[in-house]
Design an enzyme around this catalytic site. Structure first.
Site, PDB file in Angstrom:
ATOM      1  N   GLU A  67       0.796  -1.221   0.000  1.00 28.70           N
ATOM      2  CA  GLU A  67       0.000   0.000   0.000  1.00 28.70           C
ATOM      3  C   GLU A  67       0.830   1.273   0.000  1.00 28.70           C
ATOM      4  O   GLU A  67       0.421   2.275  -0.587  1.00 28.70           O
ATOM      5  CB  GLU A  67      -0.940  -0.001   1.221  1.00 28.70           C
ATOM      6  CG  GLU A  67      -1.982  -1.105   1.219  1.00 28.70           C
ATOM      7  CD  GLU A  67      -2.968  -0.966   0.080  1.00 28.70           C
ATOM      8  OE1 GLU A  67      -3.387   0.165  -0.221  1.00 28.70           O
ATOM      9  OE2 GLU A  67      -3.302  -2.001  -0.541  1.00 28.70           O
ATOM     10  N   SER A 111     -52.017 -20.304  42.566  1.00 29.44           N
ATOM     11  CA  SER A 111     -51.815 -20.457  44.010  1.00 29.44           C
ATOM     12  C   SER A 111     -50.409 -20.097  44.468  1.00 29.44           C
ATOM     13  O   SER A 111     -50.173 -19.989  45.675  1.00 29.44           O
ATOM     14  CB  SER A 111     -52.134 -21.900  44.422  1.00 29.44           C
ATOM     15  OG  SER A 111     -53.505 -22.163  44.232  1.00 29.44           O
TER      16      SER A 111
END
Length: 878
Positions: free
Chosen positions: A109, A480
């Site tokens: 690069e 319950s």
């Protein structure tokens, strides 16, 4: 003569004068034009520079550059459970990036990166010459790494325009003046996109090779360096030849700049390119619902951007062993229920050609969303013999269906060759069990009884099939399992466990509440009533207490936000979640001090700074006088068995007031600061705990306690028409809640109670959870006396407060112990015409309902989908 000579001389010289003048004039004009052109060009260039420069972003933002990074969620033992990210990026400082990785990017690069000032003139000239001589190819760029940082981090544009290139060049020069070369390279290597969702070199190394950066070879680093030019064109999965060619070229470039030797480059070029699928860190198997709930809480607290891209480090309370056990226990219970209540629902699909190519055809079949990892798709090869074939790691296998499963399948329809079914291979037997995805659902939550830290949470059968979390999002009637909070309110009002209320029929209009057993016991102690879940005693108790008091208790303990003041609510005709019920039961186990369930232990930012942690319980310090020991009031640890001797409790020692100033020689010692609210007294909480221990020992919850020798307490829960089955239970240190039901409420079947369906799941899980834990006993609080007495049905042991006479039942309101006739005003039926109206009020009234009972102005409510009145009544059954 003389005149004549002068005339010739004048004639001979006169032509030169005008020519030179014209030449000088032309030169002057050209020079003037050139000067004007240069000045104009300079002005134009300056104007362009000013225009472009005025619109450039500030380079200073790169000094504190923090790219979006992955937020990670960890289990309690610091294993990565899940990652949250819009972009998969792992930020690594430059000093942690190996030289070979740096050079793998610099070589192709920007080989002059460390010597140029942001622009590389030689690279520009080389690129232009190449572009002129190779017009048929794509134009070659000459951007330096600094220019790429400017384009990607500041301009965020890839437009191929002259203006963009000008801006990029100016920014590159400014960046070089502001940042060091290493900082520029660090930003570049962490920000560049390298394909397959990976941003930065660290994420790419994991994505392609499942390795950290320091374990990459030269060839692997070179491959990463080959990607910036075009991640799509050099994708190793789609274009392996191109990827290898480009990688080898990068190795040559690395050798040219002497980053590696020629021999190393040649060796690297001979290596095969074998990318691995990335192993994503989470969500861990079986922990998807837990991770999803953590994600939701993070987004609520920090917003989606920071939660998903802020690099947060989130430590949770998840216990991997218990999470796996919870998932396995719940799935086993759901499969057992489905097998016992449903026929086989047929094959997944059918293959029409089951010759030798059945394996290839089977590979193309998509598994059902609810099929779990342990199962396999199999094709029926011989239906008469139950012979099936399946694939295991790509290899074909054959086996025999279990005889019991073969009979079950045939009861649901005809089995044919080519049918594709779900099976689970049995270990080392050559046989397979037939499976199908249950239609019934469930949820399980287990948490620390003292801190509320959620240790395990399962929100249903399969997260892949449905991401709806039934532990946190499903509002269901607790039945319950709500009753202990009615009894806790009674204990808070000074009513002892031995108090008797009449277990006798009661009827108001169309409301005919009855006990599950369809019988009546007459005067019954609260101990027996809770142990056997007697509805009629609970109704009379709630009427005596007042439903506003019961509602206030349920709200303050965190079970509900709002609650209608009607008696069916006392039987559990309200709506709550599994997680909320776990917190409410933990509050009882924690001696009445409020417990709020929590999944997150701490949140840290990317720099390691603590952003959040629970503040309810904190470790502080206090000053302790020399030779002083902690004063602990004598108390009996644990509830004795009903047939054991019960010694009298020793009176508590008076508490010593803390000194305003520490005495000389005091030392600083750790001290636990608990800032949580005391919802109920420790004495009342223990009284309920002792009663619920008998629920498991000799009551409705005996199935849940089978094989567990520890002290445990709990309560069954079954809602109206058997639509919800619960079991809520706890030890001194762990609370676990199990719920079973259908997403669209419908009956689970006659007599399918919480103890029968949810109890075995609770039992299996708790046996795993208690392995290796020290055996703890429920602590008897100061001022509580344990006493054995005859309830009229059993010999029970309960705790009694200092002002209570053990075993006694006294007249309340002058009518005997709650046996006076109840009126419509006591029950709330004066506000509702029918049981259906009461059901609608119980299930619909809430925070957003201004007409609910809690508003202080109760009105009649009609449920839009009301069910016909039942014989047992609204709320809990058993």
């Amino acid at each position: 003569m003389g005149g004549t000579g002068r005339g010739r001389s004048g004639r001979g010289g006169s032509p030169r004068g005008p020519r030179f003048r014209r030449w000088r004039q032309g030169l002057a004009i050209a020079t003037g034009i050139a000067l004007v052109g240069v000045a104009g060009s300079g002005l134009f260039v300056w104007h362009q520079y000013e225009r472009i420069a005025s619109d450039l972003p500030s380079v200073d933002t790169l000094k504190t550059y923090q790219p979006p990074t992955v937020s990670r969620i960890y289990t309690s033992d610091d294993r990565i459970m899940a990652e949250l990210a819009a972009e998969r990026r792992i930020y690594v400082p430059i000093n942690a990036i190996p030289e070979r990785v740096k050079n793998a990017f610099i070589a192709p690069e920007d080989q002059n990166f460390y010597t140029h000032a942001g622009l590389d003139p030689l690279a520009i000239i080389r690129a232009e010459l190449t572009n002129l001589t190779h017009r048929s190819k794509r134009a070659l760029g000459a951007s330096t790494i600094t220019q790429q940082v400017a384009r990607n981090m500041l301009l965020n544009s890839n437009a191929r325009t002259l203006e963009r290139k000008e801006k990029e060049a100016l920014l590159a020069l400014r960046i070089e003046q502001t940042l060091s070369k290493d900082k520029i390279l660090e930003i570049y290597l962490n920000g560049i996109y390298l394909g397959n969702g990976a941003y930065g070199v660290a994420a790419a190394a994991q994505t392609y090779f499942n390795k950290p950066l320091d374990q990459l070879t030269d060839a692997e680093a070179a491959f990463l360096g080959a990607l910036p030019k075009s991640p799509a064109n050099y994708n190793p999965y789609r274009h392996p030849e191109r990827a290898i060619e480009r990688r080898n070229w990068v190795l040559d470039r690395m050798a040219e700049i002497h980053a590696i030797s020629r021999e190393a480059a040649d060796a690297g070029q001979k290596e095969p390119l074998i990318p691995h699928d990335a192993v994503r860190f989470g969500p861990l198997p079986n922990a998807e619902w837990f991770g999803s709930e953590v994600r939701r809480q993070l987004i609520d607290r920090y917003g989606p951007d920071r939660a998903m891209q802020g690099g947060l480090e989130v430590h949770t309370s998840l216990d991997r062993k218990l999470q796996d056990a919870a998932t396995l226990s719940l799935r086993q219970g759901l499969m057992e229920y489905d097998r016992g209540h449903s026929r086989w629902r047929g094959p997944v699909t059918k293959l029409h050609d089951i010759g030798e190519s059945w394996a290839a055809a089977l590979k193309e079949v998509t598994p059902p969303a609810g099929m779990i990892d342990q199962w396999r798709l199999a094709v029926v090869l011989n239906p008469a013999q139950g012979r099936v074939g399946w694939l295991s790691h790509g290899e074909s296998q054959e086996g025999q269906v279990l005889a019991k499963d073969l009979g079950w399948m045939r009861s649901g329809g005809t089995l044919a060759a080519g049918d594709v079914i779900m099976i689970e291979p049995q270990a080392d037997s050559g046989r397979v069990a037939v499976r199908q995805v249950p239609k019934v659902e469930g949820a399980l939550v287990s948490l620390d009884a003292r801190t509320g830290r959620v240790l395990a949470m399962v929100g249903g059968w399969s997260f892949k099939e449905s991401q709806f979390n039934r532990a946190t999002q499903a509002l269901r009637q607790p039945g319950s399992s709500f009753k202990p909070f009615v009894y806790l309110d009674a204990m808070e009002q000074g009513i002892p466990p031995s108090e008797k209320f009449d277990d006798a029929p009661v009827s108001y209009g169309d409301w005919h509440p009855k006990n599950y057993e369809q019988d009546n016991w007459g005067p019954t102690t609260l101990h027996d009533a809770l142990r056997e879940s007697r509805n009629l005693v609970t109704i009379r108790l709630a009427a005596h207490l007042g439903m506003k008091s019961v509602a206030d208790m349920a709200i303050s303990i965190g079970l509900v936000d709002q609650m209608p003041h009607v008696l069916p609510a006392a039987l559990g005709a309200v709506e709550t979640t599994v997680l909320r019920e776990a917190g409410a039961y933990a509050t009882i186990a924690n001696g009445g001090r409020l417990v709020t369930p929590s999944l997150i232990d701490a949140v840290l930012d990317r720099d390691g700074t603590v952003l959040w942690k629970p503040e309810t319980v904190a470790l502080g310090t206090t000053m302790q006088a020399p030779n002083q020991t902690a004063t602990v009031a004598p108390a009996m640890q644990g509830t004795p068995a009903p047939d054991a001797a019960v010694p009298p409790a020793t009176p508590a020692l008076p508490a010593q007031p803390p000194a305003s100033q520490p005495v000389a020689g005091s030392v600083e010692v750790p001290h636990l600061q608990d800032n949580r609210r005391q919802v109920a007294s420790a004495a009342s909480a223990y009284q309920i705990t002792a009663m619920m221990q008998d629920v498991i020992r000799r009551g409705t919850g005996t199935i849940a306690g089978q094989g567990i020798t520890r002290e445990i307490a709990g309560k069954t829960g079954t809602s109206q028409d058997f639509r919800d089955a619960w079991f809520a239970g706890f030890t001194p240190d762990i609370v676990t809640i199990v719920w079973i039901g259908f997403d669209t409420p419908q009956s689970l079947g006659k007599s399918e109670t919480g103890g029968r369906i949810a109890g075995p799941i609770w039992n299996r899980f708790m046996k795993v959870a208690l392995e290796g834990r020290p055996e703890l006993k429920f602590r008897v609080p100061d001022g509580v006396t344990l006493a054995r007495y005859d309830t009229g049905r059993i010999m029970a042991v309960d705790g009694f407060k200092a002002d209570q006479v053990p075993g006694m039942s006294i007249a309340l309101h002058g009518f005997g112990a709650g046996t006076e006739a109840l009126t419509a005003a006591d029950t709330g039926t004066d506000l509702y015409d029918t049981e259906t109206d009461m059901a609608g009020a119980a299930s619909q009234a809430g925070p957003s309902d201004p007409n609910g009972e809690n508003s202080g102005a109760p009105k009649k409510l009609q449920a839009p989908n009301a069910q016909p009145p039942g014989d047992i009544g609204m709320g809990g059954l058993y």
